[in-house]
Motif scaffolding. Structure first.
Motif, PDB file in Angstrom:
ATOM      1  N   UNK A 143       8.501  -9.523  32.117  1.00 43.82           N
ATOM      2  CA  UNK A 143       9.190  -8.665  33.151  1.00 43.82           C
ATOM      3  C   UNK A 143       8.924  -6.713  33.203  1.00 43.82           C
ATOM      4  N   UNK A 144       7.958  -6.394  32.508  1.00 42.31           N
ATOM      5  CA  UNK A 144       7.513  -4.873  31.937  1.00 42.31           C
ATOM      6  C   UNK A 144       6.488  -4.249  32.477  1.00 42.31           C
ATOM      7  N   UNK A 145       5.717  -5.725  32.677  1.00 42.25           N
ATOM      8  CA  UNK A 145       4.304  -6.266  33.075  1.00 42.25           C
ATOM      9  C   UNK A 145       4.461  -6.439  35.155  1.00 42.25           C
ATOM     10  N   UNK A 146       5.659  -6.834  35.491  1.00 41.15           N
ATOM     11  CA  UNK A 146       6.229  -6.925  36.961  1.00 41.15           C
ATOM     12  C   UNK A 146       6.367  -5.126  37.106  1.00 41.15           C
ATOM     13  N   UNK A 147       7.464  -4.827  36.203  1.00 40.25           N
ATOM     14  CA  UNK A 147       8.553  -3.303  36.532  1.00 40.25           C
ATOM     15  C   UNK A 147       7.191  -1.992  36.679  1.00 40.25           C
ATOM     16  N   UNK A 148       6.040  -2.745  35.236  1.00 34.51           N
ATOM     17  CA  UNK A 148       4.704  -1.159  35.101  1.00 34.51           C
ATOM     18  C   UNK A 148       4.639  -1.520  37.096  1.00 34.51           C
ATOM     19  N   UNK A 149       3.902  -2.960  37.776  1.00 36.17           N
ATOM     20  CA  UNK A 149       3.059  -3.013  38.844  1.00 36.17           C
ATOM     21  C   UNK A 149       4.082  -2.322  40.338  1.00 36.17           C
ATOM     22  N   UNK A 150       4.901  -2.556  39.938  1.00 39.05           N
ATOM     23  CA  UNK A 150       6.078  -2.201  41.137  1.00 39.05           C
ATOM     24  C   UNK A 150       5.977  -1.102  40.724  1.00 39.05           C
ATOM     25  N   UNK A 183      14.369   6.090  32.820  1.00 44.11           N
ATOM     26  CA  UNK A 183      15.871   6.642  31.870  1.00 44.11           C
ATOM     27  C   UNK A 183      15.700   5.352  31.680  1.00 44.11           C
ATOM     28  N   UNK A 184      16.547   5.258  30.398  1.00 41.50           N
ATOM     29  CA  UNK A 184      16.946   3.998  29.641  1.00 41.50           C
ATOM     30  C   UNK A 184      17.680   3.088  30.514  1.00 41.50           C
ATOM     31  N   UNK A 185      18.431   2.975  31.282  1.00 48.13           N
ATOM     32  CA  UNK A 185      19.633   2.442  32.397  1.00 48.13           C
ATOM     33  C   UNK A 185      18.596   1.904  33.048  1.00 48.13           C
ATOM     34  N   UNK A 186      17.890   2.613  34.187  1.00 49.47           N
ATOM     35  CA  UNK A 186      17.447   2.443  35.143  1.00 49.47           C
ATOM     36  C   UNK A 186      16.042   0.867  34.238  1.00 49.47           C
ATOM     37  N   UNK A 187      15.858   1.068  32.675  1.00 54.28           N
ATOM     38  CA  UNK A 187      15.096   0.150  32.760  1.00 54.28           C
ATOM     39  C   UNK A 187      15.374  -0.875  32.607  1.00 54.28           C
ATOM     40  N   UNK A 188      17.311  -0.288  31.503  1.00 53.91           N
ATOM     41  CA  UNK A 188      17.709  -2.726  32.014  1.00 53.91           C
ATOM     42  C   UNK A 188      18.156  -3.001  32.595  1.00 53.91           C
ATOM     43  N   UNK A 189      18.657  -1.945  33.729  1.00 57.81           N
ATOM     44  CA  UNK A 189      18.858  -2.560  35.092  1.00 57.81           C
ATOM     45  C   UNK A 189      17.557  -3.458  35.557  1.00 57.81           C
ATOM     46  N   UNK A 190      16.750  -2.652  35.615  1.00 59.29           N
ATOM     47  CA  UNK A 190      15.095  -3.690  36.129  1.00 59.29           C
ATOM     48  C   UNK A 190      15.226  -4.545  36.023  1.00 59.29           C
ATOM     49  N   UNK A 191      14.635  -4.387  34.206  1.00 55.00           N
ATOM     50  CA  UNK A 191      14.689  -6.161  33.562  1.00 55.00           C
ATOM     51  C   UNK A 191      16.000  -6.721  33.644  1.00 55.00           C
TER      52      UNK A 191
END
Length: 131
Positions: A57-64, A74-82
């Protein structure tokens, strides 16, 4: 409890993960002890699924997430994205459009007003990459 309410509880558990060195199973058990509502299978399985697939999941977020590193989100954004990426990539019973719209709804409710557009863009790119 509605599906939206369940998804928000999952978001909160994933959010807590950002501040804890505990395993998701421990976070879920703690939440079961202190929450008035019952944390059912959907919440437990989805939160655990995010945790179990966190590296992908984190690799995908980092890619895009071209303009921001994971550490700068922000921690909220990261949790929502995950949660959103998990539903898009690993939950066949959740339509991509629902995963994106629910992530945006949660971001609007819990995050900064600029965050939801960024989240929408990242998740939209994840969806397009599947096609």
């Amino acid at each position: 409890m509605t599906k939206e309410e369940k998804r928000e509880i999952v978001f909160m558990l994933v959010f807590e993960l950002g501040f804890s060195d505990r395993e998701m199973s421990e976070i879920i058990e703690s939440a079961k002890e202190i929450r008035e509502e019952k944390i059912g299978d959907y919440v437990s399985q989805t939160a655990q699924g995010v945790y179990d697939n966190l590296l992908d999941i984190d690799e995908t977020i980092a890619k895009f997430s071209e303009k921001r590193s994971l550490k700068r989100l922000p921690t909220v954004s990261l949790a929502v994205l995950r949660l959103g990426v998990y539903e898009i990539l690993f939950c066949e019973n959740v339509p991509d459009s629902v995963a994106v719209s629910e992530a945006v709804r949660i971001a609007k409710r819990f995050g900064d007003e600029k965050d939801y557009a960024y989240i929408n863009g990242v998740l939209g790119s994840v969806v397009k990459s599947k096609a």
